[in-house]
Design an enzyme around this catalytic site. Structure first.
Site, PDB file in Angstrom:
ATOM      1  N   SER A  48       0.668  -1.350   0.321  1.00 44.83           N
ATOM      2  CA  SER A  48      -0.022   0.299   0.067  1.00 44.83           C
ATOM      3  C   SER A  48       0.726   1.474  -0.392  1.00 44.83           C
ATOM      4  CB  SER A  48      -0.223   0.123   1.061  1.00 44.83           C
ATOM      5  OG  SER A  48      -2.166   0.326   0.439  1.00 44.83           O
ATOM      6  N   HIS A  75      -2.871  -1.063  -4.298  1.00 45.06           N
ATOM      7  CA  HIS A  75      -3.919  -1.326  -4.772  1.00 45.06           C
ATOM      8  C   HIS A  75      -4.300   0.191  -4.632  1.00 45.06           C
ATOM      9  CE1 HIS A  75      -4.190  -2.005  -0.390  1.00 45.06           C
ATOM     10  NE2 HIS A  75      -3.638  -0.535   0.054  1.00 45.06           N
TER      11      HIS A  75
END
Length: 195
Positions: A98, A123
């Site tokens: 992330s 993501h």
């Protein structure tokens, strides 16, 4: 309770003990080894600024083993990495997921690394909100703007087309070190210490 090892160094003036992170800082190593939040960001930023003041021409190494975290805290670290004069060398040891993967890719070009068994995951931003419909709409619009900003910067740092970044970050997108190199998140997989 967090345990922090202490190291003892022998000098010509006797013994000196340091917590391990202070000792690493002497070698211009900043360690990001937990979730990215405001406290973590403040610590990382303070260390980056300190090392810039110590020697503005010498690289700083940012070791990353983090599941990611807050976007705003991550942007604070990112902006500081871009703001300071020394190159920030990034090295994934374990996991960069992330926002941590975003920071890994934000290292100085040619100086972004991962160890062979590292895992990298990108993501789209996550968020949650409850309240009145108007407030939920405001927060949804904000998170979409943040996604666009993250995607644009990640595209610049990896060389991937923005459309590919948007498609790949639609869901969790995992890569091993070699995949991350091919994707452009890192420049090299390290087997031995380059320092």
């Amino acid at each position: 309770m967090s345990l922090v090892p202490i190291v003892v160094e022998q000098t010509n003036r006797g013994e000196r003990s340091y917590d391990i992170f202070s000792r690493l800082l002497k070698d211009r190593i900043v360690f990001l080894g937990e979730e990215i939040n405001d406290t973590t960001a403040s610590l990382v930023i303070a260390q980056l600024l300190f090392l810039e003041a110590e020697d503005p021409d010498k690289d700083i190494w940012l070791y990353i083993n983090s599941p990611g975290g807050s976007i705003t805290a991550g942007f604070a670290i990112y902006d500081t990495m871009q703001y300071i004069k020394p190159d920030v060398v990034t090295l994934c040891v374990g996991m960069a997921a992330s926002m941590a993967a975003f920071l890994l890719a934000a290292g100085a070009k040619g100086k972004r690394f991962a160890l062979p068994n590292s895992e990298i995951m990108i993501h789209q931003p996550l968020g949650g909100m409850q309240g009145q419909a108007t407030d939920i709409k405001i927060h949804a619009e904000r998170i979409l703007k943040l996604r666009d900003k993250l995607d644009k910067i990640l595209a610049e740092n990896t060389g991937q087309p923005i459309e590919k970044i948007k498609a790949d970050t639609e869901r969790d997108f995992f890569m091993d070190a070699e995949d991350a190199k091919a994707y452009g998140i890192i420049d090299e997989v390290l087997i031995r210490n380059k320092r």
